[in-house]
Design an enzyme around this catalytic site. Structure first.
Site: not given
Ligand SMILES: Cc1ncc(COP(=O)(O)O)c(C=O)c1O
Length: 392
Positions: A216, A251, A253, A290, A294, A318-319, A347
């Site tokens: 997050g 976790e 990303g 994105r 969003y 075409c959108e 993403y």
């Molecule tokens: C369960 C879980 N862990 C980790 C992430 C990674 O999130 P981020 O890319 O915001 O660090 C997500 C993304 O939504 C997720 O759903």
């Protein structure tokens, strides 16, 4: 990233293309490690953000584990050399067959999403964590907010309590998991969530191996210094993490790989109507959804030295929603100029599609010296191959 790198990559591999700066990935991981200094922790990379095999292997070599949300991501993690013990499985609606595969291969941890998932768990031993939904508003876009009661992920603490009391003997509760959303730039939702986790652990008197606090961490998409302030995180959140008294798993990303990715595109037309200017480029919502999905902001720069204009930067699908930037002040490009969309490492490619029969762009890694093709451009043959049924 130097302008020359974009020009060389575009010349060599064509546009649109995804370009990743490996040095930037290393730097960002180091920033995470420095922020967490003094906390016993392990960072898992969220494959959903970017699952290019070369990049996830690069991250594995840096020392990250793998956070996967599907059997295919799991298989990919294994194929690039992650040990099962370095993998954590997330996601809702896991099937019994999937759970069986994870349990049989002795995956590091399965983050269980519901009471129902426990009920359909095969009679195999497994290490699990319960995904707690702490009912905290992450104050991010509703589609990437996951920690509110109304969201589909995890269970409230009363249900978690019931799950713990009725846990079958084959399942070992090794941790608790909590991920409240993505692109969070304010530390207070993290603090609220971790406070509830800590209270819950104390109330239940749990003896856990670790706490998994999800991902997050938000990035500075607008290039105005408003990403997650890691100094603030270190000052206010890190003491709470230490206070858990057990190792902390993350976790991440977006924070690790988002700013290391660029989408290089070429201008196909500059169109002026009575109302607006449009810069039409060869990248589109099928390459980067994105902004359309969003209303997300991505910084865009054209490698042109002309006067400034205000324009919508749009693709050729075409959108009407095929927009990369709206009413954006940019240096006025001409047909044939290159443009760079920033912060697309997370993403970006993983959410791409074949809409309008667009073909997915190539992915290229830059190690500071050389460019390396890490996924070739998709061809029409690749796409239509799936529609051929010789057995019919
Ligand atoms: C369960 C879980 N862990 C980790 C992430 C990674 O999130 P981020 O890319 O915001 O660090 C997500 C993304 O939504 C997720 O759903």
């Amino acid at each position: 990233m130097d302008k020359e790198v974009f020009l060389t990559a575009a010349k060599k591999f064509g546009t649109p293309l995804y370009l990743y700066d490996l040095k930037e990935i290393e730097k960002r991981f180091e920033m995470v490690e420095n922020t967490l200094l003094g906390v016993n922790h392990k960072v898992f990379f969220a494959f959903k953000a970017n699952s290019n095999p070369y990049l996830v292997d690069f991250l594995r070599a840096l020392g990250l584990g793998a956070d996967v949300v599907s059997l295919n991501e799991y298989k990919l993690a294994l194929s690039v050399g992650f040990r099962t013990s370095e993998i954590v499985v997330n996601g809702n609606g896991k099937t019994t067959d999937e759970l069986k595969t994870y349990a049989e291969s002795k995956v590091g941890c399965i983050n269980v999403d519901s009471l129902e998932e426990i009920r359909r768990f095969p009679n195999l031993s497994a290490r699990i964590a319960i995904r707690i939904n702490p009912n905290v508003d992450a104050k991010t876009h509703p589609h990437i907010s996951t920690g509110l009661k109304k969201n589909k992920f995890g269970v409230d603490i009363q249900t978690a309590s019931r799950m713990i009391r009725n846990l079958p003997s084959n399942l070992k509760l090794v941790g608790l998991h909590c991920h409240i959303g993505s692109q969070i730039t304010n530390i207070s939702p993290f603090m609220d969530a971790f406070r509830s986790l800590k209270d819950f652990i104390e109330e239940e008197n749990l003896n856990l191996e670790f706490i998994n606090i999800g991902g997050g961490w938000g990035i500075d998409y607008e290039h105005n210094g408003k990403g997650l302030n890691v100094r603030n995180y270190r000052e206010k959140v890190v003491p709470m993490l230490r206070n858990f008294g057990v190792p902390v798993h993350l976790e991440l990303g977006r924070f690790i790989i988002g700013p290391a990715g660029y989408l290089v595109t070429q201008v196909k037309e500059v169109k002026t109507t009575a109302l607006k200017n449009f810069v039409v480029v060869d990248a589109s919502m099928s390459d980067l959804i994105r902004p359309s999905l969003y209303n997300a902001y991505h910084h865009i720069k054209f490698l042109s030295n002309d006067s400034q204009i205000v324009a919508d930067v749009v693709g050729r699908l075409c959108e009407s929603g095929d927009i990369l930037a709206k009413d954006r002040k940019i240096s006025k490009p001409k047909t044939g100029d290159l443009g760079v969309v920033y912060d697309v490492g997370a993403y970006g490619y993983t959410m791409s599609s074949n809409y309008n029969l667009s073909l997915r762009p190539p992915e290229v890694a830059f190690d500071g010296e050389k460019l390396k093709l890490i996924r070739r451009r998709e061809t029409l043959e690749d796409v239509v191959r799936l529609c051929k049924y010789p057995e019919n």
